[in-house]
Write an enzyme that holds these catalytic residues in place. Structure first.
Site, PDB file in Angstrom:
ATOM      1  N   SER A   7       2.083  -1.780  -3.483  1.00  0.00           N
ATOM      2  CA  SER A   7       1.357  -3.045  -3.506  1.00  0.00           C
ATOM      3  C   SER A   7       0.203  -3.074  -2.517  1.00  0.00           C
ATOM      4  O   SER A   7      -0.797  -3.749  -2.741  1.00  0.00           O
ATOM      5  CB  SER A   7       2.312  -4.207  -3.208  1.00  0.00           C
ATOM      6  OG  SER A   7       3.260  -4.350  -4.231  1.00  0.00           O
ATOM      7  N   HIS A  40      12.962  -4.322  -8.224  1.00  0.00           N
ATOM      8  CA  HIS A  40      13.478  -3.288  -7.321  1.00  0.00           C
ATOM      9  C   HIS A  40      15.004  -3.337  -7.236  1.00  0.00           C
ATOM     10  O   HIS A  40      15.662  -2.302  -7.119  1.00  0.00           O
ATOM     11  CB  HIS A  40      12.888  -3.461  -5.924  1.00  0.00           C
ATOM     12  CG  HIS A  40      11.517  -2.872  -5.761  1.00  0.00           C
ATOM     13  ND1 HIS A  40      11.236  -1.555  -6.000  1.00  0.00           N
ATOM     14  CD2 HIS A  40      10.339  -3.441  -5.372  1.00  0.00           C
ATOM     15  CE1 HIS A  40       9.952  -1.317  -5.771  1.00  0.00           C
ATOM     16  NE2 HIS A  40       9.385  -2.439  -5.385  1.00  0.00           N
ATOM     17  N   ASP A  58      -0.731  -5.433  -9.445  1.00  0.00           N
ATOM     18  CA  ASP A  58      -1.050  -4.365  -8.506  1.00  0.00           C
ATOM     19  C   ASP A  58      -0.498  -3.027  -8.986  1.00  0.00           C
ATOM     20  O   ASP A  58      -1.059  -1.976  -8.732  1.00  0.00           O
ATOM     21  CB  ASP A  58      -0.523  -4.697  -7.110  1.00  0.00           C
ATOM     22  CG  ASP A  58       0.908  -5.207  -7.119  1.00  0.00           C
ATOM     23  OD1 ASP A  58       1.518  -5.316  -8.209  1.00  0.00           O
ATOM     24  OD2 ASP A  58       1.443  -5.508  -6.031  1.00  0.00           O
ATOM     25  N   HIS A  59       0.611  -3.070  -9.709  1.00  0.00           N
ATOM     26  CA  HIS A  59       1.247  -1.863 -10.239  1.00  0.00           C
ATOM     27  C   HIS A  59       2.259  -2.275 -11.290  1.00  0.00           C
ATOM     28  O   HIS A  59       2.555  -3.456 -11.473  1.00  0.00           O
ATOM     29  CB  HIS A  59       1.949  -1.072  -9.126  1.00  0.00           C
ATOM     30  CG  HIS A  59       2.985  -1.869  -8.391  1.00  0.00           C
ATOM     31  ND1 HIS A  59       4.229  -2.153  -8.918  1.00  0.00           N
ATOM     32  CD2 HIS A  59       2.954  -2.477  -7.175  1.00  0.00           C
ATOM     33  CE1 HIS A  59       4.924  -2.886  -8.072  1.00  0.00           C
ATOM     34  NE2 HIS A  59       4.169  -3.101  -6.994  1.00  0.00           N
TER      35      HIS A  59
END
Length: 484
Positions: free
Chosen positions: A108, A326, A363-364
Site C-alpha cells: 500500500s 489479509h 493501490d493493489h
C-alpha cells in the site's frame, strides 16, 4: 422530425433516471442499447477542476469488485451479477499496473505514493522516490504530494479520510515522507533515523506548516498521537492532539457528534476515533456505535471542504477491504467494499461533475478467486450441483464460490483441505479457504481498475501506469508539471 426528437427526449430522460439510480447502486444494470446511447452523448470535460476527490479501495482488485457487486445486489434482494455499484456507472475507466520499484507485487505504501506523488517507490516507502532504501533516512529522496502542491501552489484545502489509522500507509501518502511505513510514532523511529533528520508520520501531520497541514483528517490512530503516560505510544511526552487543537480555528474530536459540531463551525478538524484502526463495519455498530461510518466521514469532509474559496483535494480510503482480506475474512472484506461504494455515492451526490474530478481506484489487488456458482446462489456460500446440494471437488469436499490463493485458511501439512460440511461459510468470523497456507493472505500483482468522472476524467482510459493517475489529477488542477 418531431417523432425523432420526442424519442430522443424520452431516451435522454431514461438515461437521466439511470444515472440517478446509479448514485446509490442500481438494481438492474442499463441495457447495452442504453449504455451505448449514453456513451454517444458523452462529452469530455476539459475545463480545470476546482476539486479532486481520490478514492482508494485498499486491495480492491477486479475480482473483489466483482464479488462485491454480486453481494451488494443480493443484499438488496436483486440479481447480483447485473447490479451496479456507485462507481460502476462512472463514465470513464481503465486498468492500472501496480508493480513497485523493487517488487512485482506492490504494497500500500508504494501503491498509494505512486498515485499521490507520481513517483514509483520501494515497498514500504511513502512520499519518497525510487532511489530510497527501506529504513534509511535520506530527506533528499522526499517528493511532494498532490495535496501538498495543491495547497501550497493553488491555496486549496486538503482532507484525509480513512478507516485505518491516519498514519497508515495509504492515508499517510497524502502528506508524509518516510522510507519505512512503520514509522508512525516517535517510538517506531530508530535513533539513527532521528539523528539524520527524519520525523515520524504523526508528528509530520501535526507539525506541518500552515501551508502544508491538512485542513481535515478523519480516521483512527489515536495512540500514535498520544504519549505513553496518557495511554498512547509516544515516547517524547507530547500530546499531538493538543498541539493540533492549539492552533487557531482547530479542533480535535473523537466521536460522531463532536465531528459534526466541528464541521458545522468550519474548524480545521483532526478526528481520531480509535486507538489504531476503526472496527470493521460488521462489528462497528455494536462495539463502537459512536464512531462514524466511512460514508458519514466522507459527507462530513465534503461539507467542511466545500466551503473553501479555492476548492479542495480529498483522499478517502477504505482500508479494511485489504485488512479483512489479509485475515481471510471474506464477509468483512466485501462488506467494507460495499461501504466504500456508499462513500463514492455520497461524493457523487454532493459534488458537481462540471468542477469536481472523482477518481476511484485501488493501490493493489488481492488473490481472491471467483470459482463458479449459480446466479441465485449466495456468493459467500458453496458451489451447488443440480440438486441444490454442494458440488464436490476432486477431493470429495464442497468448494466455496470464493477462495483465496494464499492465506490463513490454507491446508495444513498432511491434513489436506478441511471439509466444509456443516460449516457456516457465510458467518462473519469464517476464515475462507485458500490454496496455500500463509499467516496473511498475500497481495496480488495483476492490474487494478480505475473509474473517473468530472474534469479530466476522459484521460483515465486504457492500460495505465500507476503514477499516471497522479498526472491526470495534476493536469485537472492545472498544476505545473514540475513543482517550484
Amino acid at each position: 422530425m418531431f417523432l425523432l426528437r420526442s424519442c430522443r427526449t424520452v431516451l435522454l430522460s431514461g438515461l437521466a433516471a439511470i444515472t440517478s439510480l446509479s448514485l446509490v447502486g442500481q438494481a438492474v444494470a442499463a441495457t447495452p442499447e442504453s449504455a451505448l446511447a449514453a456513451a454517444l452523448e458523452r462529452q469530455p470535460t476539459t475545463t480545470p477542476a476546482r476539486n479532486v476527490i481520490l478514492f482508494i479501495g485498499d486491495g480492491l482488485g477486479v475480482s473483489t469488485v466483482t464479488a462485491t457487486r454480486i453481494l451488494a445486489g443480493q443484499r438488496a434482494g436483486v440479481d447480483g451479477a447485473s447490479y451496479d455499484l456507485a462507481f460502476d456507472k462512472m463514465p470513464y475507466g481503465g486498468l492500472v499496473r501496480t508493480y513497485s520499484a523493487d517488487s512485482l507485487v506492490t504494497d500500500s505504501a508504494n501503491g498509494a505514493s505512486a498515485i499521490t506523488t507520481g513517483h514509483r517507490t520501494i515497498n514500504g516507502g511513502i512520499g519518497v522516490d525510487g532511489g530510497a532504501r527501506r529504513g534509511v533516512c535520506d530527506p533528499s529522496r522526499n517528493v511532494p504530494t498532490l495535496a501538498q502542491r495543491a495547497k501550497r501552489e493553488l491555496g486549496k484545502a486538503v482532507g484525509v479520510v480513512s478507516t485505518a489509522a491516519v498514519t497508515d500507509a495509504s492515508p499517510a501518502a497524502f502528506y508524509a515522507h518516510v522510507p519505512d511505513r512503520n514509522w508512525q510514532s516517535d517510538a517506531d523511529l530508530p535513533p539513527v533515523a532521528r539523528e539524520a533528520g527524519c520525523v515520524d508520520i504523526a508528528a509530520q501531520l501535526v507539525r506541518a506548516s500552515d501551508d502544508q497541514r491538512p485542513d481535515l483528517v478523519l480516521g483512527g490512530g489515536l495512540s500514535f498521537f498520544r504519549p505513553a503516560d496518557a495511554g498512547g505510544r509516544r515516547q517524547d511526552g507530547e500530546d499531538l492532539t493538543a498541539a493540533w487543537a492549539a492552533r487557531p480555528g482547530s479542533a480535535f474530536v473523537s466521536d460522531r457528534d463532536s465531528m459534526a459540531a466541528a464541521v458545522a463551525a468550519g474548524q480545521d478538524v483532526l478526528g481520531l476515533f480509535a486507538d489504531v484502526h476503526i472496527p470493521h463495519e460488521l462489528n462497528r455498530p455494536t462495539t463502537a456505535p459512536q464512531i462514524p461510518t466511512l460514508e458519514e466521514m466522507t459527507r462530513a469532509a465534503i461539507t467542511r471542504l466545500a466551503a473553501e474559496p479555492q476548492g479542495y483535494v480529498l483522499l478517502v480510503e477504505a482500508a479494511h477491504i485489504d485488512k479483512a482480506h489479509h485475515a481471510g475474512l471474506i464477509n468483512a472484506s466485501l462488506t467494507e467494499a460495499i461501504e466504500f461504494s456508499k462513500a463514492v455515492a455520497v461524493a457523487r451526490e454532493m459534488t458537481d461533475p462540471a468542477n469536481t474530478l472523482i477518481l476511484v481506484t485501488a493501490d493493489h489487488s488481492h488473490g481472491l478467486v471467483l470459482n463458479g456458482g449459480g446466479r441465485g446462489d449466495d456468493v459467500l456460500g458453496l458451489i451447488k450441483g443440480p440438486t441444490g446440494a454442494p458440488r464436490l471437488a476432486a477431493d470429495g469436499k464442497p468448494l466455496p464460490i470464493l477462495t483465496y490463493a494464499t492465506g490463513p485458511g490454507g491446508p495444513r501439512d498432511g491434513e489436506g483441505r478441511p471439509s466444509l460440511e456443516g460449516v457456516d461459510v457465510t458467518a462473519p468470523d469464517h476464515v475462507r479457504q485458500s490454496g496455500v497456507l500463509s499467516p496473511s493472505a498475500a497481495h496480488a500483482g495483476e492490474d487494478v481498475p480505475a473509474y473517473a468522472q468530472g474534469p479530466g476524467a476522459y484521460l483515465v482510459t486504457g492500460s495505465m501506469d500507476q503514477p499516471y493517475l497522479f498526472q491526470v489529477m495534476r493536469h485537472a488542477l492545472r498544476l505545473p508539471a514540475k513543482a517550484p
